[in-house]
Design an enzyme around this catalytic site. Sequence first.
Site, PDB file in Angstrom:
ATOM      1  N   LYS A  10      46.784  34.904  41.074  1.00 26.33           N
ATOM      2  CA  LYS A  10      46.673  35.085  39.627  1.00 26.33           C
ATOM      3  C   LYS A  10      47.100  36.491  39.226  1.00 26.33           C
ATOM      4  CE  LYS A  10      42.720  36.234  37.616  1.00 26.33           C
ATOM      5  NZ  LYS A  10      42.951  37.312  36.593  1.00 26.33           N
ATOM      6  N   ASN A  11      46.625  37.486  39.950  1.00 25.72           N
ATOM      7  CA  ASN A  11      46.896  38.869  39.579  1.00 25.72           C
ATOM      8  C   ASN A  11      48.322  39.299  39.894  1.00 25.72           C
ATOM      9  OD1 ASN A  11      44.301  39.181  38.614  1.00 25.72           O
ATOM     10  ND2 ASN A  11      43.505  40.012  40.533  1.00 25.72           N
ATOM     11  N   CYS A  14      37.340  39.621  31.028  1.00 23.14           N
ATOM     12  CA  CYS A  14      35.971  39.717  31.533  1.00 23.14           C
ATOM     13  C   CYS A  14      35.316  41.037  31.143  1.00 23.14           C
ATOM     14  CB  CYS A  14      35.969  39.592  33.064  1.00 23.14           C
ATOM     15  SG  CYS A  14      36.284  37.932  33.660  1.00 23.14           S
ATOM     16  N   ARG A  17      37.953  49.291  30.839  1.00 25.41           N
ATOM     17  CA  ARG A  17      39.248  49.381  31.499  1.00 25.41           C
ATOM     18  C   ARG A  17      40.211  49.989  30.496  1.00 25.41           C
ATOM     19  NH1 ARG A  17      39.735  43.460  34.245  1.00 25.41           N
ATOM     20  NH2 ARG A  17      38.403  42.842  32.523  1.00 25.41           N
ATOM     21  N   ASP A  41      36.954  42.846  43.414  1.00 26.81           N
ATOM     22  CA  ASP A  41      36.871  41.439  43.035  1.00 26.81           C
ATOM     23  C   ASP A  41      36.121  40.584  44.048  1.00 26.81           C
ATOM     24  OD1 ASP A  41      38.150  41.789  40.656  1.00 26.81           O
ATOM     25  OD2 ASP A  41      40.080  40.964  41.273  1.00 26.81           O
ATOM     26  N   ARG A  47      39.438  30.129  34.803  1.00 27.86           N
ATOM     27  CA  ARG A  47      40.613  30.909  34.402  1.00 27.86           C
ATOM     28  C   ARG A  47      41.227  31.656  35.583  1.00 27.86           C
ATOM     29  NH1 ARG A  47      38.587  36.419  33.675  1.00 27.86           N
ATOM     30  NH2 ARG A  47      40.760  37.025  33.474  1.00 27.86           N
TER      31      ARG A  47
END
Length: 421
Positions: free
Chosen positions: A22-23, A117, A122, A308, A400
Amino acid sequence: MAKFLVQKSEPLNGEVYISGAKNAVLPLMAAALLSGETCRIEDVPDLRDVEVMKEILTSLGGNIREAEDTVLEITCDSITTNEADYELVRKMRASFLVLGPLLARTGRAKVHMPGGCTIGARPIDLHLKGFEALGAEVIQKDNYVEAIAPAGGLRGASVYLDFPSVGATENIMMAAGLAQGTTYIENAAEEPEIVDLANFMNKMGARIKGAGTDTIKIEGVESLKGCFHTVIPDRIEAGTFMLAGAITRGQVLIKNIVFDHVKPITAKLRECGVTVEMGDEGIYVVADQRPLTSTDIKTLPYPGFPTDIQSPFMAFLTTVEGSSTVIETVFENRFMHVAELNRMGANIQTEGNKAYIQGGKTLEGAQVIATDLRAGAALVLAGLVANGTTEISEIYHIERGYEKFMKKFKALGANILRIDD
């Protein structure tokens, strides 16, 4: 609102195929804005965040074709606007990554403040600092950011990041790809996703060296072409399933994985007594051979222990005899899962950025909330070993970021059910 019902399961056993990261895929999709030709991206996971990015690119004038189940063809030959839609941007933080390529391609970009999230601040200041170094005028309001390139276009510069931010490194790298001259990003993020983006852009004709180190050199080019590229496997998904095998004291084969990308997770599992071996088919995780022991973890930017995986690893540590300490150095608000785990019978105390775990407790099913993506995964892992039924709400966070989450767990023997409330 959908929920997961998780019941105590037998030790997980079998194999799981890891999806594209995903990232990694989200910045690749954003980078397609840099070219007017077609970019074909393979091994694209079927995720809500990917759908949002597709909608954002389409709203900007991009054309997206789903060539196959996991293949996207993105063509941005006619960008119709340089302002990303607020309703889409607010759904996902990674949407801010369109700012750099839009600025480089059109000379102007406007993006509203992103969502995502709530795991801590950030800030986007490092992104903006990089754009200003490249010569852009940056206008920052309460709810949006606008960047305007000078008349002659962006120009290369040296940019030092106060923190090795992944998003800032990606955004600056994309903007610098079409800048005049050479750009150096110092104290750059070194994550595998950075390397994947650099490889993607180099296939497009960019001239990037040093990705994966703390200094990246980008020699700007006039234009970029289309390319074919396969997304790297998702190291966080891989780590989650490694921990699923460990917490249930099972035996799991993790397929489609880059061993180097999960070295910190592997090292910590081995410290606890879990057998982790690399084989021809993938990584074998065996947790039923000996009693497991506690360990300490400290999150750090790559190649350190990934933030994570902190919450799923904490769930595992609650089931291991002994005391453990978890230190979170990347995000200041990433212990929201602690209250939920304690509701299930865990014994975790927090003090600032440290969590102290007294392991070996018997967990009990409870009604808990997935406060963020990885916290949700942690609660599912805890539910697999808790007595009774664990009801997890707000699972949209989980869905997600993990492709075919329930299907993959059920294939390993997990007792998990998704219901619509």
